[in-house]
Write a protein that holds these residues in place. Structure first.
Motif, short mmCIF file in Angstrom:
data_model
loop_
_atom_site.label_atom_id
_atom_site.label_comp_id
_atom_site.label_asym_id
_atom_site.label_seq_id
_atom_site.Cartn_x
_atom_site.Cartn_y
_atom_site.Cartn_z
N PRO A 1 -22.55 16.75 -31.73
CA PRO A 1 -22.57 15.54 -30.60
C PRO A 1 -22.26 14.23 -31.50
O PRO A 1 -22.84 13.24 -31.17
N LEU B 1 -16.88 14.98 -29.60
CA LEU B 1 -17.25 15.03 -27.99
C LEU B 1 -16.00 14.56 -27.24
O LEU B 1 -15.63 14.98 -26.26
N ASN C 1 -14.06 16.95 -24.82
CA ASN C 1 -14.19 16.47 -23.23
C ASN C 1 -13.04 15.70 -22.98
O ASN C 1 -12.77 14.96 -21.74
N THR D 1 -23.27 20.67 -24.66
CA THR D 1 -22.70 19.42 -25.33
C THR D 1 -21.61 18.88 -24.37
O THR D 1 -21.21 17.69 -24.75
#
Length: 368
Positions: free
Chosen positions: A117, A122, A126, A147
Motif C-alpha cells: 500500500p 498503488l 491503479n 488494495t
C-alpha cells in the motif's frame, strides 16, 4: 488484433513460460510482438522460434533506453493492446506512457504477493490505462482486490501447460549424470532460488527424512536458477551433512522433461500463484507433495489428488512423503484425478482462449 507483450525479467521462470505458451497458442488469431530484455533468458529462448521479438537493454528497473524504445515502438506501430507480464514491466510502461500515448494495458498478476500500500505502487497498479488484470488464481485475485480500486478489472485465468510439446526426451538420465544409486528414490523440485520458493524448508525436509528418519534411499534434486540466496542454501546443506543427498543443479533447459524421472515432486513454497511445474507433473503422472499456499489448493485437493501441508512445516511435508512412498497404491488414483483436472481446466489452449476473449472485451470490438 495486434498485441505487444512486455517483459522485464532476465531469468527464466513460470511467467516467461506463460508468455511463450500464450503466443504459441494465439499465433493463428493474433499478431503477437514480444518486447523483452536484450540477452535475457526469454530473448535467448525465443531466438530459436518464429516469434516476432524486439529487445532493449535493461541495466536497472528504470533504464531510460528501455523506456524510450518502448515509447518509440508504440509511436511507430499500431498496437491494439499492451499485455504487461510483470511488475517491473508495468513501471516501465507507465513511464513510457509519458513520452508516447501507449495502447490500453492488460496486466498479468502471476504471484499472490500482496500489493504494497505504498503511493507509487498503488499508482501504477491503479493506472487508468489498465483495462484488465489477469490473475493466475483465485487467491491472487482475492489478495489483489484488497488494495486495488476497480475490482471489476480482476479476472482469473489459470495458466496451464502445453500438451503438444511433451514428447521430447529427457535431456539426460539423472541417476547416471549425478552418480545416484539405481535404487535411489528421487524427490524433485523445479524453481528458481527466490524467497517465495523457501528452499530452506526443502532442505529441512530432507534433513528430517534422511538424518532423523534414516531414509537413506532418498535423494533430493533441485533444479532452478541460482541467485544471491544460493550460497546460504549450500552452507545449510553442509551444516546438516546432506551433501550426498541434496543436489542443486542450477538452470537446466527443458527441465520439465526430467519430471518423469522424479518419484515425487516436492514444493516447499511460502508464497505462490500456481507454479507451472504442478501442471507438468499432472501430465507426467508424478504425485505432488506441497505446501498449501497461494493458488495451489485450487488445483490440488488434499488427499484427493495430492498431499498438502502448511508452509514451513518440514515435519508435515516429510510425513506426507513417507506416507506416499509407503502407500504406492494411492499414486495411480492421484495421477488419474490430476490428469483429468489438467485436461479439463489447465491447458495452455484453454488459457489462451480465455485470454483472447478478455482482449476482445477490453477493446469493445475495436481494433486498428
Amino acid at each position: 488484433m495486434k498485441i505487444l507483450h512486455l517483459s522485464a525479467v532476465r531469468n527464466w521462470g513460470g511467467g516467461e513460460s506463460h508468455i511463450e505458451n500464450l503466443c504459441h497458442e494465439l499465433k493463428e488469431k493474433v499478431c503477437n510482438v514480444i518486447f523483452c530484455v536484450r540477452d535475457g533468458m526469454l530473448h535467448q529462448r525465443l531466438k530459436a522460434q518464429d516469434h516476432q521479438v524486439i529487445t532493449a537493454p535493461l541495466a536497472n528497473k528504470m533504464d531510460p533506453r528501455f523506456i524510450l524504445k518502448l515509447a518509440y515502438l508504440c509511436k511507430k506501430q499500431n498496437f491494439d493492446l499492451l499485455h504487461i507480464h510483470d511488475s517491473t514491466a508495468l513501471t516501465l510502461a507507465v513511464m513510457a506512457d509519458h513520452f508516447a500515448s501507449l495502447p490500453p494495458f492488460i496486466l498479468s498478476k502471476k504471484t499472490s504477493f500482496p500489493i504494497r500500500p505504498r503511493r507509487q505502487t498503488l499508482f501504477k497498479y491503479n493506472y487508468p490505462k489498465i483495462r484488465k488484470i489477469l490473475c493466475v488464481s483465485e487467491a491472487t485475485k482475492n489478495i489483489s482486490s484488497k488494495t486495488l480500486c476497480r475490482a471489476g478489472r480482476l479476472e482469473v485465468v489459470y495458466h496451464g501447460t502445453r500438451l503438444d510439446n511433451k514428447t521430447q526426451k529427457s535431456p539426460f538420465e539423472i541417476r547416471r549424470k549425478f552418480g545416484l544409486p539405481e535404487a535411489a528414490v528421487i524427490v524433485g523440485n523445479i524453481g528458481n532460488h527466490i524467497e517465495a520458493k523457501h528452499l530452506e524448508t526443502f532442505i529441512y525436509t530432507a534433513d528430517y527424512l534422511i538424518n532423523r528418519k534414516k531414509q537413506k534411499q532418498l535423494y533430493f534434486v533441485q533444479i532452478g536458477n541460482f541467485s544471491r540466496r544460493t550460497e546460504a542454501l549450500k552452507k545449510l546443506v553442509q551444516q546438516l551433512a546432506l551433501e550426498d543427498h541434496i543436489l542443486f543443479t542450477g538452470y537446466i533447459p527443458e527441465a520439465s522433461a526430467l519430471i518423469p524421472q522424479f518419484d515425487v515432486l516436492l514444493l516447499t513454497s511460502e508464497n505462490e500463484g500456481i507454479p507451472q511445474v504442478i501442471y507438468e507433473s499432472f501430465y507426467y503422472n508424478v504425485p505432488v507433495v506441497s505446501t498449501n499456499v497461494g493458488g495451489i489448493p485450487e488445483v490440488i485437493e488434499n488427499k484427493v489428488n495430492g498431499l498438502l501441508t502448511d508452509p514451513y512445516d518440514h515435519v508435515g511435508l516429510g510425513e506426507n512423503l513417507l506416507f506416499l512412498l509407503g502407500n504406492p497404491q494411492v499414486i495411480p488414483n492421484f495421477a488419474k484425478i490430476s490428469r483429468e483436472k489438467l485436461f479439463q481446466n489447465f491447458t495452455s489452449k484453454i488459457m489462451a482462449g480465455k485470454t483472447l476473449e478478455i482482449y476482445k472485451t477490453a477493446l469493445n470490438g475495436r481494433v486498428h
